[in-house]
Design a protein around this motif. Structure first.
Motif, short mmCIF file in Angstrom:
data_model
loop_
_atom_site.label_atom_id
_atom_site.label_comp_id
_atom_site.label_asym_id
_atom_site.label_seq_id
_atom_site.Cartn_x
_atom_site.Cartn_y
_atom_site.Cartn_z
N HIS A 325 65.57 -141.69 -37.91
CA HIS A 325 65.46 -140.24 -37.71
C HIS A 325 65.27 -139.91 -36.24
O HIS A 325 65.91 -138.99 -35.70
N LEU A 326 64.41 -140.67 -35.55
CA LEU A 326 64.15 -140.42 -34.13
C LEU A 326 65.40 -140.67 -33.29
O LEU A 326 65.64 -139.96 -32.32
N GLN A 328 68.47 -140.17 -34.25
CA GLN A 328 69.33 -139.00 -34.43
C GLN A 328 68.82 -137.81 -33.62
O GLN A 328 69.60 -137.06 -33.03
N GLU A 329 67.49 -137.66 -33.59
CA GLU A 329 66.89 -136.57 -32.83
C GLU A 329 67.16 -136.74 -31.33
O GLU A 329 67.46 -135.77 -30.63
N LYS A 333 68.95 -133.95 -29.05
CA LYS A 333 68.05 -133.09 -28.28
C LYS A 333 67.63 -133.61 -26.91
O LYS A 333 67.06 -132.85 -26.12
N PHE A 339 63.60 -132.64 -27.14
CA PHE A 339 63.05 -133.73 -27.94
C PHE A 339 61.53 -133.77 -27.77
O PHE A 339 61.00 -133.73 -26.66
#
Length: 514
Positions: A325-326, A328-329, A333, A339
């Motif tokens: 998930h991180l 993808q973030e 961002k 971010f």
């Protein structure tokens, strides 16, 4: 379960009683195999492997000559390249190695009924290369009728002699080895070619405190670091380093293999799976002068602020779903400054850091030189190993070298907090090794996994002696100085010839006018 048992069997194979790593702890080996397992699991269902091209020996030799600044020796084209000046600075051993590569290139073409652009006789004299230096070649491919006298390289005056090591016979925890930057490393390995036992070939020791220390006296005029040199001089350092490394390996009986660089379809934007040079070009649009990818620096900074004292940092993985998930973030961002770094836990940052290294489309140690780094694992002498690594560091592109430097500086800090984080030099090296010596699109072969401890030993040397590795050996500086002097002399001769021609033309016009 079967997979884990396989790792354990392979691990036991690599820890034979005769191996120097026989006493490595089981925990350290588990760290390595756990990391390898993580890498393999990530690749399942991931991007396809790089396109594999057949290895053409002639093309590999031509690539070697091109990287050594000697492409004109096979193309036959006139060029302003450094070939003539470079050849005039080589030692006999280095020149013999260049001749060997050109010979191999020529013979390979003949086997395929293809004529080389230039015959080897047009490149080198027909005398025995072991007794006479190869003559320099003019850009048009013709050997000068009168060859310049060859003088053996002298010790540069800026390099101080080393203080003799203490040899009073007293035993110490750490062995001290004298390492000289004055003379080409290959000259110190000549005993191997003559079949004698080299006094520097000592077996590697297992314990952290038994890593050898190198006794070095700083040059009188100061230490030259890679960052002190101009881009042109760094390029010349690379030419000499490749020739010297190949000669050095040849004396040690190691084949200098190279991977053919295959350009894969790499991303030109984003963070993960993007080439280092592309990342830096994108970063420099926002922050001019950036030398290390911004996201890499940010991950290191996050770990230094919150993770150095975390037990098991780098070893204990973060949640796979959180790391995904991180990632993808970050992709979405990071460059928009949206971010949230507060949500990143220490182990998550460590996982993202290793993932970044592994997913580089071209490995941090470079695709073409990774075999040479791997080959250094088989060198039994710590002195010869550090010399090989020293030359290899000189060969890395600037972006790779600066990023590796940032990584090694961080790893040294991790080891410094061992009492808090329980991460010894061995632990850190075992975890980092598979991330450096494998890369996306490369299958991990069983024989490579058997070299786990040997790979970790190289990482230990990189971490421990990193300050030494960023300095430029004096004998390389001497080569560059001579190349620059040769080039300046050539330019001066050209300007004098032009001036003389102009004067003659003006004199002729004046005579006609009268």
């Amino acid at each position: 379960m079967h997979r884990k048992a396989q790792y354990q069997r392979i691990g036991s194979m690599s820890l034979s009683p005769s191996a120097p790593e026989r006493c490595v702890s089981r925990d350290s080996m588990e760290d390595y195999w756990s990391e390898v397992k993580t890498i393999e699991e990530e690749r399942q269902g991931g991007p396809e492997e790089m396109e594999r091209a057949s290895v053409d020996e002639a093309e590999l030799e031509e690539a070697w000559l091109q990287e050594a600044g000697l492409s004109t020796l096979v193309t036959g084209t006139q060029s302003d390249g450094p070939a003539e000046a470079l050849l005039s600075t080589l030692t006999r051993s280095q020149a013999a190695m260049v001749k060997k590569r050109v010979d191999n290139y020529t013979q390979t073409l003949r086997k395929r009924n293809r004529q080389p652009m230039r015959h080897v006789r047009d490149v080198f004299s027909m005398h025995d290369a072991s007794s006479e230096l190869t003559p320099p070649i003019s850009p048009n491919g013709q050997i000068a009728p009168k060859l310049p006298q060859w003088n053996p390289p002298k010790v540069p005056p800026s390099c101080a002699a080393f203080t003799p090591a203490d040899t009073n016979g007293s035993s110490s925890v750490s062995e001290t080895i004298v390492l000289s930057f004055d003379v080409a490393y290959s000259e110190g390995a000549r005993a191997h070619r003559k079949g004698r036992e080299c006094q520097d070939c000592r077996r590697i020791r297992k314990d952290d405190r038994d890593l050898p220390s190198f006794q070095i006296v700083k040059p009188r005029q100061g230490v030259t670091r890679v960052s002190d040199l101009s881009s042109e001089d760094i390029k010349k350092i690379g030419y000499i380093s490749l020739i010297e490394l190949t000669t050095f390996y040849d004396f040690l009986g190691i084949e200098m293999k190279r991977n053919r660089v295959v350009r894969s379809k790499a991303r030109d934007s984003g963070i993960f799976g993007v080439p280092l040079i592309t990342l830096l070009e994108n970063d420099q649009k926002k922050y001019p002068g950036s030398r290390v990818p911004l996201v890499f620096k940010k991950l290191l900074s996050k770990l230094e602020q919150t993770g150095l004292q975390t037990e098991g940092i780098l070893r204990v993985p973060g949640s796979a779903s959180r790391v995904k998930h991180l990632r993808q973030e970050l992709e979405l961002k990071f460059y928009e400054d949206r971010f949230d770094w507060d949500q990143v836990r220490q182990n998550d940052a460590a996982g993202l850091l290793k993932m970044f290294i592994r997913e580089l489309p071209y490995p941090l140690l470079t695709q073409q030189h990774l075999p040479a780094f791997t080959a250094a694992q088989s060198i039994s002498s710590p002195k010869h190993q550090i010399q090989a690594l020293h030359l290899l560091i000189m060969l890395l592109p600037e972006a790779n070298r600066d990023t590796l430097k940032a990584l090694l500086e961080f790893l040294r800090k991790v080891v410094a907090y061992e009492e808090k984080n329980r991460m010894s030099l061995w632990n850190v090296s075992m975890i980092v090794a598979p991330n450096l010596f494998t890369f996306r699109g490369k299958n991990v072969k069983q024989e490579e996994m058997q070299g786990a401890v040997a790979a970790a030993q190289l990482v230990r040397l990189l971490i421990t002696h990193q300050d030494l590795l960023w300095t430029v050996p004096c004998f390389l500086i001497s080569h560059v100085r001579k190349m620059n002097e040769a080039s300046m002399g050539k330019n001066t001769d050209f300007r004098e010839e032009q001036a003389q021609t102009t004067e003659e033309m003006e004199h002729g016009e004046g005579a006609r006018a009268q």
